[in-house]
Design a protein around this motif. Structure first.
Motif, PDB file in Angstrom:
ATOM      1  N   GLU A 352      -7.233  -7.774   9.204  1.00  0.00           N
ATOM      2  CA  GLU A 352      -7.933  -7.463   8.107  1.00  0.00           C
ATOM      3  C   GLU A 352      -7.586  -6.321   7.400  1.00  0.00           C
ATOM      4  O   GLU A 352      -7.371  -5.907   6.102  1.00  0.00           O
ATOM      5  N   MET A 353      -7.013  -5.232   8.265  1.00  0.00           N
ATOM      6  CA  MET A 353      -6.803  -3.990   7.995  1.00  0.00           C
ATOM      7  C   MET A 353      -5.356  -4.248   7.011  1.00  0.00           C
ATOM      8  O   MET A 353      -4.943  -3.456   6.156  1.00  0.00           O
ATOM      9  N   LYS A 354      -4.386  -5.084   7.713  1.00  0.00           N
ATOM     10  CA  LYS A 354      -3.138  -5.144   7.178  1.00  0.00           C
ATOM     11  C   LYS A 354      -3.302  -5.687   5.577  1.00  0.00           C
ATOM     12  O   LYS A 354      -2.706  -5.530   4.722  1.00  0.00           O
ATOM     13  N   MET A 355      -4.244  -6.999   5.831  1.00  0.00           N
ATOM     14  CA  MET A 355      -4.337  -7.758   4.360  1.00  0.00           C
ATOM     15  C   MET A 355      -5.108  -6.854   3.210  1.00  0.00           C
ATOM     16  O   MET A 355      -4.589  -6.780   2.195  1.00  0.00           O
ATOM     17  N   SER A 356      -5.893  -5.875   3.673  1.00  0.00           N
ATOM     18  CA  SER A 356      -6.405  -4.777   2.873  1.00  0.00           C
ATOM     19  C   SER A 356      -5.333  -4.066   2.422  1.00  0.00           C
ATOM     20  O   SER A 356      -5.374  -3.825   0.994  1.00  0.00           O
ATOM     21  N   THR A 357      -4.492  -3.468   3.060  1.00  0.00           N
ATOM     22  CA  THR A 357      -3.485  -2.537   2.669  1.00  0.00           C
ATOM     23  C   THR A 357      -2.582  -3.588   1.777  1.00  0.00           C
ATOM     24  O   THR A 357      -1.933  -3.016   0.828  1.00  0.00           O
ATOM     25  N   ALA A 358      -2.193  -4.692   2.125  1.00  0.00           N
ATOM     26  CA  ALA A 358      -1.312  -5.463   1.245  1.00  0.00           C
ATOM     27  C   ALA A 358      -1.877  -5.712  -0.134  1.00  0.00           C
ATOM     28  O   ALA A 358      -1.053  -5.672  -1.143  1.00  0.00           O
ATOM     29  N   ASP A 359      -3.221  -5.937  -0.121  1.00  0.00           N
ATOM     30  CA  ASP A 359      -3.710  -6.295  -1.289  1.00  0.00           C
ATOM     31  C   ASP A 359      -3.740  -5.199  -2.141  1.00  0.00           C
ATOM     32  O   ASP A 359      -3.580  -5.070  -3.357  1.00  0.00           O
ATOM     33  N   SER A 360      -4.025  -3.757  -1.743  1.00  0.00           N
ATOM     34  CA  SER A 360      -3.933  -2.486  -2.396  1.00  0.00           C
ATOM     35  C   SER A 360      -2.783  -2.454  -3.017  1.00  0.00           C
ATOM     36  O   SER A 360      -2.445  -1.855  -3.943  1.00  0.00           O
ATOM     37  N   PHE A 361      -1.725  -2.584  -2.130  1.00  0.00           N
ATOM     38  CA  PHE A 361      -0.211  -2.388  -2.583  1.00  0.00           C
ATOM     39  C   PHE A 361       0.048  -3.276  -3.668  1.00  0.00           C
ATOM     40  O   PHE A 361       0.621  -2.854  -4.618  1.00  0.00           O
ATOM     41  N   HIS A 362      -0.332  -4.671  -3.541  1.00  0.00           N
ATOM     42  CA  HIS A 362      -0.122  -5.631  -4.616  1.00  0.00           C
ATOM     43  C   HIS A 362      -0.921  -5.234  -5.959  1.00  0.00           C
ATOM     44  O   HIS A 362      -0.277  -5.319  -7.046  1.00  0.00           O
ATOM     45  N   ARG A 363      -1.856  -4.663  -5.632  1.00  0.00           N
ATOM     46  CA  ARG A 363      -2.823  -4.287  -7.070  1.00  0.00           C
ATOM     47  C   ARG A 363      -2.040  -3.118  -7.609  1.00  0.00           C
ATOM     48  O   ARG A 363      -1.889  -3.079  -8.769  1.00  0.00           O
ATOM     49  N   GLN A 364      -1.612  -2.274  -6.844  1.00  0.00           N
ATOM     50  CA  GLN A 364      -1.064  -1.003  -7.307  1.00  0.00           C
ATOM     51  C   GLN A 364       0.417  -1.294  -8.084  1.00  0.00           C
ATOM     52  O   GLN A 364       0.672  -0.955  -8.966  1.00  0.00           O
ATOM     53  N   SER A 365       1.098  -2.469  -7.411  1.00  0.00           N
ATOM     54  CA  SER A 365       2.268  -2.821  -8.128  1.00  0.00           C
ATOM     55  C   SER A 365       1.861  -3.505  -9.531  1.00  0.00           C
ATOM     56  O   SER A 365       2.613  -3.442 -10.285  1.00  0.00           O
ATOM     57  N   ILE A 366       0.770  -4.164  -9.409  1.00  0.00           N
ATOM     58  CA  ILE A 366       0.369  -4.975 -10.766  1.00  0.00           C
ATOM     59  C   ILE A 366       0.276  -4.022 -11.728  1.00  0.00           C
ATOM     60  O   ILE A 366       0.397  -3.958 -12.978  1.00  0.00           O
ATOM     61  N   ASN A 368       1.261  -0.816 -11.866  1.00  0.00           N
ATOM     62  CA  ASN A 368       2.583  -0.225 -12.240  1.00  0.00           C
ATOM     63  C   ASN A 368       3.352  -1.353 -13.140  1.00  0.00           C
ATOM     64  O   ASN A 368       3.851  -0.528 -14.269  1.00  0.00           O
ATOM     65  N   LEU A 369       3.407  -2.524 -13.086  1.00  0.00           N
ATOM     66  CA  LEU A 369       3.878  -3.583 -14.119  1.00  0.00           C
ATOM     67  C   LEU A 369       3.371  -3.352 -15.317  1.00  0.00           C
ATOM     68  O   LEU A 369       3.930  -3.459 -16.220  1.00  0.00           O
ATOM     69  N   GLU A 370       1.938  -3.497 -15.317  1.00  0.00           N
ATOM     70  CA  GLU A 370       1.382  -3.215 -16.572  1.00  0.00           C
ATOM     71  C   GLU A 370       1.613  -1.985 -17.517  1.00  0.00           C
ATOM     72  O   GLU A 370       1.640  -2.213 -18.384  1.00  0.00           O
ATOM     73  N   LEU A 371       1.643  -0.914 -16.547  1.00  0.00           N
ATOM     74  CA  LEU A 371       1.952   0.248 -17.328  1.00  0.00           C
ATOM     75  C   LEU A 371       3.313   0.155 -17.801  1.00  0.00           C
ATOM     76  O   LEU A 371       3.748   0.754 -19.137  1.00  0.00           O
ATOM     77  N   ARG A 372       4.274  -0.246 -17.124  1.00  0.00           N
ATOM     78  CA  ARG A 372       5.619  -0.322 -17.672  1.00  0.00           C
ATOM     79  C   ARG A 372       5.759  -1.496 -18.590  1.00  0.00           C
ATOM     80  O   ARG A 372       6.567  -1.087 -19.735  1.00  0.00           O
TER      81      ARG A 372
END
Length: 446
Positions: A352-366, A368-372
């Motif tokens: 659960e912790m790993k998936m939460s971290t992955a979700d946070s990373f994906h949201r941050q990536s999205i 960043n992409l939107e800002l770009r």
């Protein structure tokens, strides 16, 4: 590490008859490797050493790898989830290629090898003649590297089980390699992978062809328990092989465990529940294997498994198979159901912790992409504005040029008029001079 030193001293004593030791999930770090080396080098009876879910990392793995050539009886080494990277992986591969390493079973699941390290293990598969089980699951090589590793298995004469669970395969390439393995390899019995579901009908067809030639089936699927059955010489029915596209489920054995984690799972998403339920099924398969754990050398299939089928056992009897990887073979029999439940809840929490971290990373990536994208859109607007301004300036310059040309034409016309006026004035001056001369002459005459 202090407790480890005391245990190692007892293990290395002359009175110790231990053949299997498990230090699973004990927070051992790289500093523990020196003590572990003494077990590997100095114990004349130790066959199975389980070090999964610790923190040996590259330094610890390197120290262990460099002493494997001196191991006397060690046949099983479990290094699951020890944060071992490319450096430690390369050292382990070199030890396996050295020609003096006695290991038959090596579990390296959940470590972080890169493509170059896994290509080194493809060389191990090609050249090592001692290994019977190699687990490299839950790594993320490129499809080309994965295909190279599978290609090395084609000519291997010792491996019974290769675990590449979680690897992405390009089936346009790998399907042909798998077909070649099933046609040429007479040793391998199981390939653990979750990437071959689209071609499992073809796999069953090739297994029927192998049966006609008098060869054993090759299990190619995601189920650890089925892989263990096949690797130990058990026979899987046609239904079991073709339907093994998801982890095996045994409702009678998992009901109590499933109830104990229902509340924990209820707050997670559907996808997380599915993933965790698969881990639950794998861990609970240990319960069915506790009675059948084998602590002896497994260079060949035991007699009790030589003709194992699911239909040969009463429905209320446990399947006599080896304990799944990531759970120690003999040590598992000393664990209570409560301990297994605790370990299972820990695994689920970590997932659960790993998936939460992955979700946070994906949201941050999205984000960043939107800002770009927004920045690129703003830049495009500014470019369009500059282009429009340049067009306007060009139009203004063209107008100025036209005015200059018109002014030049007017100036030329004015110059011509002035020249004409000048000529007229000169003519008038000449006439006036003539009149003056005449007037002067007449005045003189007068």
């Amino acid at each position: 590490n202090i407790g480890l030193g005391a245990i190692v001293k007892a293990i290395n004593s002359a009175a110790s008859d231990l053949v299997e030791v498990s230090f699973h999930n004990n927070d051992l770090d790289k500093d523990a490797a020196a003590a572990l080396q003494s077990i590997v080098n100095g114990h004349a009876k130790l066959k199975h050493l389980h070090l999964g879910y610790n923190q040996l990392k590259d330094a610890g793995a390197t120290q262990l790898a460099r002493c494997l050539h001196a191991a006397q009886t060690l046949t099983t080494l479990d290094l699951t989830a020890n944060q071992i990277g490319p450096q430690g992986g390369q050292e382990l591969a070199r030890a396996l290629l050295g020609g003096r390493c006695p290991l038959q079973r090596l579990n390296l699941r959940h470590n972080t090898f890169d493509d170059d390290t896994l290509l080194k293990f493809s060389e191990v598969i090609s050249r090592n003649t001692v290994l019977t089980q190699l687990s490299l699951g839950y790594m993320h090589p490129s499809p080309r590297t994965a295909n190279t590793v599978l290609l090395a298995l084609k000519g291997n004469k010792s491996l019974l089980l290769l675990d590449i669970y979680g690897w992405a395969l390009d089936l346009t390439l790998s399907s042909e390699v798998i077909e070649d393995i099933m046609f040429h390899n007479t040793t391998v019995r199981a390939i653990t992978t979750d990437a071959c579901q689209p071609i499992f009908h073809a796999i069953d067809k090739h297994n029927l062809e192998r049966q006609e030639k008098g060869l054993h089936d090759i299990y190619i699927g995601p189920d650890d328990r089925h892989s263990a059955i096949a690797a130990e010489g058990g026979v899987l029915t046609q239904v079991s092989r073709t339907s093994s596209v998801a982890p095996n489920q045994s409702p009678r054995r998992i009901t109590s465990e499933a109830n104990s984690v229902t509340t924990h799972l209820s707050t997670t998403s559907v996808v997380q529940r599915v993933n965790k339920r698969e881990e639950l099924h794998r861990a609970q398969s240990a319960l069915s294997g506790i009675e059948g754990n084998d602590t002896t050398s497994r260079s060949g299939p035991p007699a009790s498994h030589s003709a194992l089928t699911r239909h040969q056992h009463p429905s209320n009897a446990p399947m006599p198979v080896a304990a799944p990887r990531n759970i120690s073979y003999g040590a598992a029999s000393n664990q209570s159901v409560d301990e297994l439940n605790s370990h299972l809840l820990l695994v689920l929490s970590q997932l659960e912790m790993k998936m939460s971290t992955a979700d946070s990373f994906h949201r941050q990536s999205i984000t960043n992409l939107e800002l770009r994208v927004k920045a690129l859109e703003d830049q495009m607007v500014r470019c369009n504005q500059r282009e429009h301004a340049q067009d306007t300036r060009i139009s203004e310059l063209a107008s100025v040029v036209q005015l200059l040309q018109a002014s030049q034409e007017g100036s030329a016309k004015r110059i011509a008029e002035l020249e004409h006026a000048l000529k007229a004035a000169a003519s008038n001056t000449a006439s006036a001079n003539t009149v003056n001369a005449k007037a002067t002459a007449m005045l003189q005459q007068t």
